[in-house]
Motif scaffolding. Sequence first.
Motif, PDB file in Angstrom:
ATOM      1  N   TYR A 251      -1.050   5.184  -0.827  1.00  0.00           N
ATOM      2  CA  TYR A 251      -2.485   5.572  -1.297  1.00  0.00           C
ATOM      3  C   TYR A 251      -3.210   4.403  -1.989  1.00  0.00           C
ATOM      4  O   TYR A 251      -4.650   4.610  -1.574  1.00  0.00           O
ATOM      5  N   TRP A 252      -2.699   3.607  -2.367  1.00  0.00           N
ATOM      6  CA  TRP A 252      -3.447   2.340  -2.990  1.00  0.00           C
ATOM      7  C   TRP A 252      -4.212   1.662  -1.651  1.00  0.00           C
ATOM      8  O   TRP A 252      -5.404   1.394  -1.807  1.00  0.00           O
ATOM      9  N   SER A 253      -3.590   1.522  -0.670  1.00  0.00           N
ATOM     10  CA  SER A 253      -3.913   0.751   0.358  1.00  0.00           C
ATOM     11  C   SER A 253      -5.241   1.532   0.964  1.00  0.00           C
ATOM     12  O   SER A 253      -6.219   0.900   1.491  1.00  0.00           O
ATOM     13  N   ALA A 254      -5.077   2.824   1.091  1.00  0.00           N
ATOM     14  CA  ALA A 254      -6.038   3.704   1.894  1.00  0.00           C
ATOM     15  C   ALA A 254      -7.529   3.437   0.697  1.00  0.00           C
ATOM     16  O   ALA A 254      -8.416   3.358   1.328  1.00  0.00           O
ATOM     17  N   LYS A 255      -7.283   3.355  -0.503  1.00  0.00           N
ATOM     18  CA  LYS A 255      -8.370   3.415  -1.307  1.00  0.00           C
ATOM     19  C   LYS A 255      -9.098   1.903  -1.335  1.00  0.00           C
ATOM     20  O   LYS A 255     -10.418   1.895  -1.503  1.00  0.00           O
TER      21      LYS A 255
END
Length: 527
Positions: A113-117
């Motif tokens: 999720y962090w990578s996507a954001k």
Amino acid sequence: MVWDRGEKNQSSLPSHAQERARDSADTGHARLHELGYKQELKRDLSVLSNFAFSFSIISVLTGVTTLYNTGLTYGGPLSFVYGWLIAGCFTMFVGYSMAEICSAYPTSGGLYYWSAKLAGPGWAPFASWLTGWFNIVGQWAVTTSVDFSLAQLIQVIILLSTGGKNGGGYEASKYVVIAFHAGILLLHAILNSLPISWLSFFGQLAAAWNVLGVFVLMILIPLVATEKASAKYVFTHFNTDNGEGVNSRLYIFVLGLLMSQYTLTGYDASAHMTEETKNADKNGPKGIISSIGISIIVGWGYILGITFAVTNIPNLLSPDNDAGGYAIAEIFYQAFKSRYGNGTGGIVCLGVVAVAIFFCGMSSITSNSRMAYAFSRDGAMPFSKSWHKVNQHEVPINAVWLSAFIAFCMALTSLGSLVAFQAMVSIATIGLYVAYALPIFFRVTLARKSFSPGPFNLGRHGFLLVGLRSSGWQQFGSLLVAVAYPITQETLNYTPVAVGGLLILTVSSWILSARHWFRGPVTNINN
């Protein structure tokens, strides 16, 4: 008595209104809502419980005990005494970087999720896909390696309890070891099917067991041993006789770091448990940092204590000793045997380690299932609708049993070749290192100016002091592989093949299929 005004007013509200009031006071719950997710898991974990899950997965008794042979082979005392501090220092950099991101995005998805954001709209789906698959496969490999290590330790305990290898002791076949592994996974799946309040209790028990176990063993073993190493030996001896054809002292030292790097992983569990943690945007980061810091301290103490009982490295690594070449088991057994005439006390000490490994595997399944729950919630896994369902106890029950089943399947490679199985273990380290590196890399590059920190942050210049160092350490760690010469079918290191194969499968599936339908994390607030 002085009452907090908020609590006093809240007590007069109806029960459903009280729940909403508590939710509004819980910054983690509010932040999850802002990120587009409704609360589906029960938010019962305190900061202590959140810390306990990561600490019990790091589990210095597990990592150091099971890979002590590797440390002795590549460099010996000097390699892992100082290598532990080096790895610990850089791991703390990684932890601080992850804690900052966790504070901004406290969701069970964690790294992907962090990578996507952080990667931005253009790269978000691919960044999320790549990070997510490396993370979840790495986690499954961790569970595989931990529970298989416990199965092997049980086999060694049985061997020593029946007389040892030189006394006609029972040596379990590889099929019996796999059966042990299956039984352990079954127990872990059953425990993880219980409500989160029970898991919280077991997690805190695991943390206490690890701390107390370390202190007991680091004092008891050198105290009992009749032959002790000198301080000079412990802090300066460098073993170059590895029997693997590796002669470069620098390369030997670097390979000796594998023990420390394998042990100091798994702290992302605090991130995966944030949707079940109160005030997760504050307590999730605290769980990450505290689990790493305490592990570094107690782990170094454990290494020092055990190493003071090391006097003959070739004998400890010999497959012909009583423990069949299991170094720490031989240390424990011989320490008590030399003083009391039998090794029963050493076997009891191995039991202390076995319980710690059991708790480690239990917490690993917990972390695996939350990652699978979140990843499938966004449609990234085959049959996603099944894996993100929760039961009446608000536990992702299907994801729990899926994680246990995959860990069992991965361990089946040991029936063909232990060398091939070691590749599965290596994925646990390298897969997680890649997954850790990606969001941190995006944080210090693409999101350098756009990142909006949460309550825990590194300040204006934190990304230069911490982010760049942690990103570099993760890339360095992902390149480490052990190799033996000459290269044969038995000595070939399958790690690059396994990790490269995972990369090829992940990228190929993206190009051929996922890029047409996967859009990264999908909010469910309106579902």
